[in-house]
Design a protein around this motif. Structure first.
Motif, PDB file in Angstrom:
ATOM      1  N   CYS A  18       0.890  -1.271   0.032  1.00  0.00           N
ATOM      2  CA  CYS A  18       0.139  -0.012  -0.015  1.00  0.00           C
ATOM      3  C   CYS A  18       0.750   1.225  -0.221  1.00  0.00           C
ATOM      4  CB  CYS A  18      -0.981   0.171   1.300  1.00  0.00           C
ATOM      5  SG  CYS A  18      -2.355  -1.296   1.069  1.00  0.00           S
ATOM      6  N   VAL A  19       2.053   1.389   0.809  1.00  0.00           N
ATOM      7  CA  VAL A  19       2.677   2.424   0.859  1.00  0.00           C
ATOM      8  C   VAL A  19       3.547   2.722  -0.479  1.00  0.00           C
ATOM      9  CG1 VAL A  19       5.046   3.556   1.782  1.00  0.00           C
ATOM     10  CG2 VAL A  19       3.181   2.275   3.299  1.00  0.00           C
ATOM     11  N   VAL A  20       4.090   1.657  -1.297  1.00  0.00           N
ATOM     12  CA  VAL A  20       4.673   2.127  -2.347  1.00  0.00           C
ATOM     13  C   VAL A  20       3.751   2.342  -3.442  1.00  0.00           C
ATOM     14  CG1 VAL A  20       5.719   0.735  -4.339  1.00  0.00           C
ATOM     15  CG2 VAL A  20       6.438   0.188  -1.909  1.00  0.00           C
ATOM     16  N   TRP A  21       2.498   1.812  -3.618  1.00  0.00           N
ATOM     17  CA  TRP A  21       1.200   2.298  -4.211  1.00  0.00           C
ATOM     18  C   TRP A  21       0.857   3.508  -4.117  1.00  0.00           C
ATOM     19  CZ3 TRP A  21      -1.943  -2.437  -6.412  1.00  0.00           C
ATOM     20  CH2 TRP A  21      -1.192  -3.447  -7.057  1.00  0.00           C
ATOM     21  N   TRP A  22       0.680   3.865  -2.738  1.00  0.00           N
ATOM     22  CA  TRP A  22       0.175   5.183  -2.438  1.00  0.00           C
ATOM     23  C   TRP A  22       1.300   6.480  -2.880  1.00  0.00           C
ATOM     24  CZ3 TRP A  22      -1.854   3.346   2.976  1.00  0.00           C
ATOM     25  CH2 TRP A  22      -3.159   3.094   2.805  1.00  0.00           C
ATOM     26  N   LEU A  23       2.427   5.917  -2.777  1.00  0.00           N
ATOM     27  CA  LEU A  23       3.457   6.981  -3.105  1.00  0.00           C
ATOM     28  C   LEU A  23       3.791   6.998  -4.508  1.00  0.00           C
ATOM     29  CD1 LEU A  23       5.936   8.492  -1.937  1.00  0.00           C
ATOM     30  CD2 LEU A  23       7.291   6.191  -2.239  1.00  0.00           C
ATOM     31  N   PRO A  62      -7.932   4.535  -4.254  1.00  0.00           N
ATOM     32  CA  PRO A  62      -9.076   3.764  -3.689  1.00  0.00           C
ATOM     33  C   PRO A  62      -8.788   2.440  -4.214  1.00  0.00           C
ATOM     34  CG  PRO A  62     -10.149   5.635  -4.556  1.00  0.00           C
ATOM     35  CD  PRO A  62      -8.740   5.837  -4.990  1.00  0.00           C
ATOM     36  N   VAL A  63      -8.145   1.982  -5.405  1.00  0.00           N
ATOM     37  CA  VAL A  63      -7.880   0.798  -5.911  1.00  0.00           C
ATOM     38  C   VAL A  63      -6.805   0.186  -4.893  1.00  0.00           C
ATOM     39  CG1 VAL A  63      -6.927  -0.334  -7.729  1.00  0.00           C
ATOM     40  CG2 VAL A  63      -8.493   1.354  -8.220  1.00  0.00           C
ATOM     41  N   THR A  64      -5.938   1.234  -4.488  1.00  0.00           N
ATOM     42  CA  THR A  64      -4.797   0.546  -3.625  1.00  0.00           C
ATOM     43  C   THR A  64      -5.413   0.006  -2.187  1.00  0.00           C
ATOM     44  OG1 THR A  64      -3.177   1.877  -4.466  1.00  0.00           O
ATOM     45  CG2 THR A  64      -2.724   0.901  -2.330  1.00  0.00           C
ATOM     46  N   TRP A 119     -16.743   9.057  -5.566  1.00  0.00           N
ATOM     47  CA  TRP A 119     -17.166   8.099  -4.579  1.00  0.00           C
ATOM     48  C   TRP A 119     -16.111   7.105  -4.246  1.00  0.00           C
ATOM     49  CZ3 TRP A 119     -20.946   9.318  -1.567  1.00  0.00           C
ATOM     50  CH2 TRP A 119     -21.813  10.249  -1.809  1.00  0.00           C
ATOM     51  N   GLY A 120     -14.864   7.068  -4.987  1.00  0.00           N
ATOM     52  CA  GLY A 120     -13.726   6.299  -4.469  1.00  0.00           C
ATOM     53  C   GLY A 120     -13.170   6.915  -3.264  1.00  0.00           C
ATOM     54  N   VAL A 121     -13.606   7.849  -2.783  1.00  0.00           N
ATOM     55  CA  VAL A 121     -13.449   8.534  -1.253  1.00  0.00           C
ATOM     56  C   VAL A 121     -13.645   7.436  -0.219  1.00  0.00           C
ATOM     57  CG1 VAL A 121     -15.523   9.969  -0.965  1.00  0.00           C
ATOM     58  CG2 VAL A 121     -13.188  10.518   0.230  1.00  0.00           C
ATOM     59  N   ALA A 122     -14.976   6.963  -0.369  1.00  0.00           N
ATOM     60  CA  ALA A 122     -15.346   6.020   0.718  1.00  0.00           C
ATOM     61  C   ALA A 122     -14.572   4.479   0.900  1.00  0.00           C
ATOM     62  CB  ALA A 122     -16.899   5.438   0.350  1.00  0.00           C
ATOM     63  N   LEU A 123     -14.203   4.257  -0.649  1.00  0.00           N
ATOM     64  CA  LEU A 123     -13.186   3.003  -0.653  1.00  0.00           C
ATOM     65  C   LEU A 123     -11.851   3.160  -0.243  1.00  0.00           C
ATOM     66  CD1 LEU A 123     -14.088   1.759  -4.397  1.00  0.00           C
ATOM     67  CD2 LEU A 123     -15.211   1.133  -2.184  1.00  0.00           C
ATOM     68  N   MET A 124     -11.409   4.600  -0.260  1.00  0.00           N
ATOM     69  CA  MET A 124     -10.071   4.923   0.105  1.00  0.00           C
ATOM     70  C   MET A 124     -10.018   4.790   1.523  1.00  0.00           C
ATOM     71  SD  MET A 124      -6.963   6.096  -0.356  1.00  0.00           S
ATOM     72  CE  MET A 124      -5.706   6.580   0.955  1.00  0.00           C
ATOM     73  N   TYR A 125     -10.842   5.592   2.280  1.00  0.00           N
ATOM     74  CA  TYR A 125     -10.773   5.694   3.555  1.00  0.00           C
ATOM     75  C   TYR A 125     -11.262   4.312   4.128  1.00  0.00           C
ATOM     76  CZ  TYR A 125      -9.789  10.348   3.501  1.00  0.00           C
ATOM     77  OH  TYR A 125      -9.060  11.684   3.323  1.00  0.00           O
ATOM     78  N   GLY A 126     -12.193   3.627   3.801  1.00  0.00           N
ATOM     79  CA  GLY A 126     -12.538   2.510   4.371  1.00  0.00           C
ATOM     80  C   GLY A 126     -11.402   1.337   4.357  1.00  0.00           C
ATOM     81  N   GLY A 127     -10.655   1.259   2.960  1.00  0.00           N
ATOM     82  CA  GLY A 127      -9.551   0.459   2.991  1.00  0.00           C
ATOM     83  C   GLY A 127      -8.426   0.828   3.983  1.00  0.00           C
ATOM     84  N   VAL A 186       4.693  13.864  -0.769  1.00  0.00           N
ATOM     85  CA  VAL A 186       4.785  13.078  -1.779  1.00  0.00           C
ATOM     86  C   VAL A 186       3.645  12.080  -1.871  1.00  0.00           C
ATOM     87  CG1 VAL A 186       7.022  13.376  -2.323  1.00  0.00           C
ATOM     88  CG2 VAL A 186       6.454  11.769  -0.609  1.00  0.00           C
ATOM     89  N   VAL A 187       2.926  11.754  -0.659  1.00  0.00           N
ATOM     90  CA  VAL A 187       1.739  10.933  -0.409  1.00  0.00           C
ATOM     91  C   VAL A 187       0.532  11.487  -0.301  1.00  0.00           C
ATOM     92  CG1 VAL A 187       0.990   8.717   0.516  1.00  0.00           C
ATOM     93  CG2 VAL A 187       3.825   9.216   0.323  1.00  0.00           C
ATOM     94  N   SER A 188      -0.559  10.912  -0.700  1.00  0.00           N
ATOM     95  CA  SER A 188      -1.981  11.464  -0.218  1.00  0.00           C
ATOM     96  C   SER A 188      -1.893  11.622   1.452  1.00  0.00           C
ATOM     97  CB  SER A 188      -3.159  10.871  -0.751  1.00  0.00           C
ATOM     98  OG  SER A 188      -4.014  10.727   0.282  1.00  0.00           O
ATOM     99  N   ASN A 189      -2.408  12.863   1.605  1.00  0.00           N
ATOM    100  CA  ASN A 189      -2.290  12.957   3.367  1.00  0.00           C
ATOM    101  C   ASN A 189      -3.225  11.901   4.045  1.00  0.00           C
ATOM    102  OD1 ASN A 189      -4.740  14.025   2.912  1.00  0.00           O
ATOM    103  ND2 ASN A 189      -3.798  16.103   2.876  1.00  0.00           N
ATOM    104  N   ALA A 190      -4.167  11.376   3.432  1.00  0.00           N
ATOM    105  CA  ALA A 190      -4.999  10.273   4.203  1.00  0.00           C
ATOM    106  C   ALA A 190      -4.117   8.894   4.342  1.00  0.00           C
ATOM    107  CB  ALA A 190      -6.274   9.975   3.430  1.00  0.00           C
ATOM    108  N   ALA A 191      -3.256   8.807   3.148  1.00  0.00           N
ATOM    109  CA  ALA A 191      -2.490   7.803   3.345  1.00  0.00           C
ATOM    110  C   ALA A 191      -1.297   7.826   4.331  1.00  0.00           C
ATOM    111  CB  ALA A 191      -1.555   7.457   1.753  1.00  0.00           C
ATOM    112  N   VAL A 192      -1.027   9.196   4.593  1.00  0.00           N
ATOM    113  CA  VAL A 192       0.194   9.253   5.722  1.00  0.00           C
ATOM    114  C   VAL A 192      -0.514   8.956   7.006  1.00  0.00           C
ATOM    115  CG1 VAL A 192       1.475  11.273   6.886  1.00  0.00           C
ATOM    116  CG2 VAL A 192       0.993  11.320   4.247  1.00  0.00           C
TER     117      VAL A 192
END
Lengths: 475, 163
Positions: free
Chosen positions: A49-54, A61-63, A324-332, A377-383
């Motif tokens: 996930c870190v590599v793909w979010w980066l 959301p796919v990650t 609507w990918g936002v729900a998938l991103m945060y849920g995942g 360099v990464v989405s702040n949600a991923a951080v």
């Protein structure tokens, strides 16, 4: 609009290969001392996930979805547990937050508020720039910051056009950076300003539950009291630094005011749907302030329901204005963070990778710096999803109250003042072609000022709000 | 025979110094006794703008409508910049009596410049670097360096990268 299909960048291609390879390498490696098989599997998923979010070979959301699927596939969690983590309350709060942003944009209410504010405040070039900064910041108190940037960009470009500013104009650059940094600083204002604080609240709640601690709910006002002063200081620092680095060029701003007046005229009189929107959002804010923390998601969803019922928002608008990918991103992301907690991987990681003997203050400074650096360099949600689960056990080890990480990590992850990769607002202003790489150095200055302000307020203001850095809370 | 200078610019790849260099190169060629023409190529990097729009959707989680608003606002600004750059080059060239032919093309910068240089049989290709960070340039290459490499490989005109 036809969806653009740009080619996979070299970085994304690298990520597509590196992510699975790193994940497989960790999964196949022997289990280290102190870590369980499940924990190692969770770390393998986190690495992918870190590599793909980066490097973004696929959408964020796919990650998150791939991470969610890999948790049971690699044996980190049973399927039912992994999927249960996905359906957490903050996802519903985030949905409500984005629907509020959608209705503000769709009804034109946010544009009207901005135009009226700018027109009223603008008496000189300097004040105009401060106005753009201040309004961008203030609007974030009720509208998610990315939406504010999308609303403000066309207005700021209209001003630049009205003033006939060229590509090397200091004023154009200051206006654009004022807009971007106003929204970046504003993203730290309240729980409505960005979704990352909600994500942090949920990860914290999960961590407490896994550690067998009593719930420690944090409400709308409590969060805003800790966050807003830092957000305000960041905004003021951005304004002062911009004033010093890009001083006014002495333009007559009459054409810009005339253009703003034209735009206000084009909007016409305040319409019924704008009044209804304002009333519903005011009621939402009052409810969030008065209701308990456990009701935040419910209030956000009921607000959305009211907007649909009053016909100010239609489902087609919800589809057009929200990804609507936002729900998938945060849920995942919450599922991956939760899995790290449950398997003990975060504790092992915190002990394995971080130096011994860190005191509370050095831990605070390190976590804040790490989050601020990574967010470029990464989405702040991923951080948040990566740092917070590791920082919580680390805080306990360092004698730090883990409660305050709910502010510390999302606030630091919000200091995205430097690179165009950090946040959509920065990508937008760099996309205008007015800014050069050298302008990122101004962002570095503001990041360090914000970081220092965070530490100073954590030492002085937070204890007054019951957020003391030093008393450790051991699970 | 007319010597052709291909002056390649985009919103992020333009400087006054580049225009001055183009004019002084044109004067040098004319002083050598040749006719000279500046072919001003304005590359509209729509793909870059689309990446910004995509980021608004993928990272900002905003829908297609706000993405479209952002793209339109950026596109309009880039068009205005293109008109402005065209006017500046025409003005500078007119002062010394050098003819300018202007072309605007949507596309990726390096590819577009090479295609136009082949089509126009340019003797000299002039461009400036986008201000890409050094590390990024090392890792992923620079469009200006790509143009220089492809021009050399394809036997096209001399390339000057105005730093």
């Amino acid at each position: 609009m036809e969806r653009p299909s740009p080619r996979l960048s070299p970085a994304a291609a690298l990520g597509a290969v590196l992510g699975p390879l790193a994940c497989a390498a960790i999964y196949l490696a022997p289990v280290p001392v102190g870590l369980t098989y499940e924990g190692k599997s969770a770390l393998a998923v986190l690495t992918l996930c870190v590599v793909w979010w980066l490097l973004s070979p696929v959408a964020l959301p796919v990650t998150s979805l791939v991470g969610l699927a890999l948790l049971p596939a690699l044996g980190a969690l049973p399927t039912a547990d992994a999927l249960a983590l996905f359906g957490n309350p903050s996802v519903f709060f985030v949905i409500g937050v984005f629907l509020v942003a959608a209705v503000m944009h769709r009804t034109g209410l946010s544009s009207r508020l901005t135009l009226l504010g700018l027109r009223r405040a603008s008496t000189s070039e300097d004040v105009l720039c401060w106005g753009v900064l201040g309004l961008s910041w203030a609007l974030c108190s009720i509208v998610v910051s990315h939406a504010v940037a999308a609303i403000m960009l066309p207005i700021v470009l209209q001003i630049i056009r009205a003033l006939d500013l060229g590509p090397r104009s200091r004023t154009a650059r200051r206006l654009l950076l004022s807009m971007a940094w106003g929204t970046v600083a504003g993203s730290n204002l309240t729980l409505l300003s960005s979704a990352r604080a909600t994500l942090a609240l949920d990860l914290y709640a999960n961590w407490r539950a896994n550690a067998g601690l009593d719930p420690d709910p944090i409400g709308f006002v409590a969060y805003a009291l800790g966050a807003a002063p830092i957000s305000l200081c960041s905004m003021l620092a951005a304004g002062v630094v911009l004033r010093l680095m890009l001083p006014p060029e002495g333009h007559d701003i009459a054409p810009a005011i005339a253009r703003l007046n034209e735009q206000v005229k084009e909007l016409g009189p305040v319409r019924r749907r704008e009044k209804l929107t304002l009333a519903v959002i005011a009621a939402m804010v009052v409810s969030m302030v008065t209701a308990g923390p456990q009701w935040l998601g419910v209030v956000a969803l009921l607000t959305s329901g009211a907007l649909f019922l009053l016909q100010v928002l239609r489902w087609e608008d919800a589809e057009r204005y929200v990804n609507w990918g936002v729900a998938l991103m945060y849920g995942g992301a919450i599922a991956v963070g939760g899995a790290l907690d449950r398997t003990g991987a975060t504790l092992w990681l915190a002990e394995a990778v971080l130096p011994d003997g860190l005191g509370p203050w050095s831990t605070v400074a390190l976590i804040a710096l790490l989050a601020a650096g990574l967010t470029e360099v990464v989405s702040n949600a991923a951080v948040i999803a990566v740092i917070l689960p590791i920082a919580l056990p680390l805080a306990v080890t360092a004698g730090l109250d883990p409660h305050l990480l709910v502010w510390l990590v999302p606030l630091s992850a919000g200091f995205a003042f430097v690179l165009p990769t950090s946040t959509p607002a920065m990508a937008m202003v760099f996309g205008t072609g007015y800014l050069r790489v050298r302008h990122t150095s101004i962002g570095v200055v503001i990041t360090f000022i914000s970081w220092a302000v965070l530490l100073v307020l954590a030492a002085t203001l937070w204890p007054l709000l019951g957020l003391d850095v030093t008393p450790g809370v051991s699970p | 025979m007319t010597h052709r200078i291909l002056l390649a610019v985009s919103t992020s790849r333009y400087s006054r110094h580049l225009v001055k260099t183009a004019v002084s190169e044109a004067l040098r060629i004319r002083d050598d006794g040749h006719d000279v023409c500046i072919d001003l190529l304005i590359v509209r990097e729509r793909e870059e703008l689309e990446r910004v729009g995509q980021r608004v959707g993928d990272v900002g989680f905003l829908g297609l409508s706000p993405q479209k608003d952002v793209l339109e606002a950026l596109g309009a600004e880039h068009d205005r910049m293109a008109r402005r750059m065209g006017a500046r080059v025409a003005e500078a060239a007119a002062e010394v009596g050098v003819p300018v032919q202007r072309t605007e093309v949507d596309g990726a910068f390096a590819e577009t410049v090479i295609q136009q240089a082949e089509r126009l049989q340019s003797d000299l290709i002039l461009l400036t670097r986008a201000d890409r960070p050094f590390i990024s340039r090392i890792l992923f290459g620079s469009d200006a360096d790509t143009v220089a490499r492809l021009a050399r490989k394809g036997g096209l005109g001399r390339v000057i990268i105005d730093e």
